[in-house]
Design an enzyme around this catalytic site. Structure first.
Site, PDB file in Angstrom:
ATOM      1  N   PHE A   1     -32.515 -35.385  82.489  1.00 15.83           N
ATOM      2  CA  PHE A   1     -31.758 -35.365  83.737  1.00 15.83           C
ATOM      3  C   PHE A   1     -30.286 -35.693  83.523  1.00 15.83           C
ATOM      4  O   PHE A   1     -29.461 -35.446  84.390  1.00 15.83           O
ATOM      5  CB  PHE A   1     -32.381 -36.292  84.799  1.00 15.83           C
ATOM      6  N   ASP A   2     -29.946 -36.255  82.361  1.00 16.03           N
ATOM      7  CA  ASP A   2     -28.542 -36.553  82.069  1.00 16.03           C
ATOM      8  C   ASP A   2     -28.395 -36.812  80.580  1.00 16.03           C
ATOM      9  O   ASP A   2     -29.301 -37.378  79.952  1.00 16.03           O
ATOM     10  CB  ASP A   2     -28.077 -37.779  82.860  1.00 16.03           C
TER      11      ASP A   2
ATOM     12  N   TYR B   1     -26.047 -41.462  75.272  1.00  7.28           N
ATOM     13  CA  TYR B   1     -27.397 -41.585  75.805  1.00  7.28           C
ATOM     14  C   TYR B   1     -27.954 -40.233  76.205  1.00  7.28           C
ATOM     15  O   TYR B   1     -27.226 -39.252  76.389  1.00  7.28           O
ATOM     16  CB  TYR B   1     -27.412 -42.510  77.026  1.00  7.28           C
TER      17      TYR B   1
ATOM     18  N   TYR C   1     -33.737 -46.226  89.479  1.00  4.58           N
ATOM     19  CA  TYR C   1     -33.216 -45.765  90.762  1.00  4.58           C
ATOM     20  C   TYR C   1     -34.137 -46.082  91.933  1.00  4.58           C
ATOM     21  O   TYR C   1     -33.961 -45.559  93.027  1.00  4.58           O
ATOM     22  CB  TYR C   1     -32.918 -44.264  90.693  1.00  4.58           C
TER      23      TYR C   1
END
Length: 160
Positions: free
Chosen positions: A78-79, A68, A124
């Protein structure tokens, strides 16, 4: 005919998912269908980018292995498991990951690559977490690599 807001959302998505790509993997996002953007950037959606190699979908309790990349609305990554070259393992349907992943990956077929749009309530929330500011709608490029039964848990599997 697209509404002006939907046209803007699609344009924003193109910027987030295409031109801002540093990994070169985001090119398929340029072909997002109108259906993916029906709810604008605010609604949860799962849109196929690449068809799966099998019709098999994961069931609750099965371990999935996914690559991902997660982006904020401004295109900031962000990741990314792809950048680390380490796919993520987690158990479907037990709440060990954000709601967008539990519900979105469960809709995917083995081998499929999809764009998952996660509004704050599927991500989140209003508090945020890590590099994700509170209230953020997130955009994920997810590829379902493997499905295994619960007995296969181990390694870097995310479980509570």
């Amino acid at each position: 005919k697209l509404s002006p807001n939907l046209r803007q959302d699609r344009s924003t998505m193109g910027q987030i998912l295409g031109r801002h790509s540093k990994s070169g993997d985001a090119e398929p996002f340029a072909a997002l269908s109108e259906g993916a953007m029906e709810g604008g950037l605010g609604g949860f959606s799962v849109t196929m980018i690449k068809k799966g190699s099998s019709r098999r979908k994961p069931a609750t309790g099965e371990v999935v292995v996914c690559h991902y990349e997660g982006r904020l609305q401004d295109g900031t990554v962000f990741d990314s498991s792809r950048q680390r070259n380490k796919p993520l393992n987690f158990v479907i349907g037990i709440g060990s990951v954000i709601k967008a992943w539990d519900e979105g990956v469960a809709q995917m077929e083995l081998g499929e690559r999809a764009c998952i749009i996660a509004p704050p309530e599927y991500g989140y929330g209003e508090d945020g977490g890590g590099l994700v500011p509170g209230g953020s709608t997130l955009v994920f490029d997810v590829e379902l690599l493997k499905i295994a039964d619960e007995a296969a848990r181990g390694g870097n599997c995310v479980v509570s």
